[in-house]
Design a protein around this motif. Structure first.
Motif, short mmCIF file in Angstrom:
data_model
loop_
_atom_site.label_atom_id
_atom_site.label_comp_id
_atom_site.label_asym_id
_atom_site.label_seq_id
_atom_site.Cartn_x
_atom_site.Cartn_y
_atom_site.Cartn_z
N SER A 31 48.40 46.94 80.97
CA SER A 31 48.10 48.39 80.90
C SER A 31 47.14 49.12 79.33
N ARG A 72 41.82 49.07 80.44
CA ARG A 72 42.00 50.14 80.26
C ARG A 72 42.13 50.56 78.62
N MET A 96 36.08 50.66 79.83
CA MET A 96 37.15 51.82 79.48
C MET A 96 36.60 51.95 77.66
N GLU A 124 46.03 52.24 76.59
CA GLU A 124 44.87 52.56 76.66
C GLU A 124 44.22 53.01 75.09
N LYS A 172 41.07 52.46 75.82
CA LYS A 172 39.84 53.10 75.17
C LYS A 172 39.69 53.49 73.40
N ASP A 208 39.46 60.91 84.58
CA ASP A 208 39.23 59.99 83.51
C ASP A 208 39.82 61.75 83.11
#
Length: 353
Positions: free
Chosen positions: A5, A29, A53, A7, A31, A121
């Protein structure tokens, strides 16, 4: 990393070695990935194209290599990527056209923002802090990610031409393709990127003229076209009237303001070089004899001259040259002094005789 998870990953400026772990593909996820300024040695991570993402990918200043134009399985690679910095690596081949055709977030940042709001988001990196290269100097930028787009492929070994499709990246703010082996003309389609703030195409092998379409870039603050083979007159409207000599250095067939070379009034392409051309002073004379050669020549001449002078003073040879510099009769006077010294050193026996 099953069920990952994460990011954001920032490992910039360490001494990491080896390959990028492919297990990152499970971080759906993710980014932001920044592994710049390390010692990673790997091929370009095509397997990351499918991360839905991913917005920031920084691989700069490592030992990545390979050809980015290789085909991949993904039809829509990097659908949300806004920042791609792969500078100072060893990538080869032509520029990746299929990326330029599919970087949707660099084509329409407003649509990209709407997608973010629709996806809920709203909390990811309102501001992004990055060090980017502008006109050969690293500068720290802090920008709002929603409007921040950058494509930096500089200091690699890319070859071939700059494809016209790069002009479809309408929302691109910073473009750096410098220090490669790119050839051909500067595409006029770059004039379509109306929000472009920095354009660096320096230290390549680009030829032809500077397209007048680039004068439409009214937001352009930094321009570097130096060290290419560009020809003709420099456009003088809009932002182009604000750029200094450094933006065009090393293009010996460019002419017009701000350079000291004047253009031929008939066609604007041929130039009339001036004797005191500042550019020739910095990058070497047009005929191939630079300042280093001149200094070496002067240095050698001084050494030889001193040696000849010492020989003349000590031995009085050759006579014509001695008399030219020291006056007629100098050799005779010198020989007379030598004879007097010889008489003084004579022994008593020699004197009695």
């Amino acid at each position: 990393m099953e069920g990952c998870s994460i990011e954001s990953i920032n490992l910039n400026g360490n001494k990491l070695q080896g390959n990028l772990p492919k297990s990152l593909i499970n971080c759906v996820r993710l980014k932001d990935l920044d592994v710049g300024n390390n010692r990673l040695q790997d091929k370009f991570p095509f397997w990351m194209e499918a991360l839905p993402m991913l917005r920031v990918l920084v691989l700069k200043s490592n030992k990545f290599d390979g050809n980015l134009s290789m085909p991949s399985r993904s039809n829509f690679p990097f659908p949300k990527l806004q920042v791609l910095d792969i500078s100072r690596n060893a990538f080869v081949g032509s520029l990746p056209q299929r990326y330029f055709k599919n970087f949707k977030a660099m084509m329409d940042d407003k649509a990209n923002q709407r997608e973010r709001y629709n996806d809920g988001d709203l909390n990811f990196l309102y501001y992004v802090e990055m060090t980017i290269t502008l006109k050969g100097q690293d500068q720290l930028l802090k920008r709002l990610l929603e409007a921040f787009t950058i494509l930096d492929l500089s200091s690699n070994r890319f070859s071939g031409s700059i494809p016209d499709c790069i002009g479809n990246l309408y929302s691109l703010r910073y473009l750096n393709l410098s220090h490669n082996n790119l050839m051909g003309h500067i595409p006029a389609s770059l004039g379509n990127i109306s929000v472009l703030e920095s354009l660096d195409l320096s230290s390549n092998k680009l030829d032809g003229g500077i397209p007048r379409e680039l004068t439409r870039l009214t937001f352009l603050e930094k321009l570097n076209l130096s060290m290419n083979n560009l020809v003709g007159q420099i456009p003088q409207s809009n932002q182009f009237s604000t750029f200094d000599n450094d933006s065009y250095m090393g293009n010996l067939r460019l002419c017009g303001i701000p350079l000291t070379r004047k253009c031929n009034k008939e066609n604007g392409h041929q130039m009339q070089p001036e004797e005191d051309d500042e550019e020739n002073e910095e990058y070497g004379f047009i005929d191939g004899f630079g300042w280093r050669s001149v200094v070496m020549g002067y240095g050698s001449g001084i050494i030889v001259g001193i040696g000849i002078g010492c020989w003349i003073i000590r031995f009085g040879r050759p006579r014509w040259l001695v008399e030219f510099f020291f006056g007629v009769g100098y050799t005779y006077k010198k020989n007379k002094k030598k004879k007097k010294k010889t008489r003084k050193r004579a022994t008593p026996t020699q004197r009695s005789l």
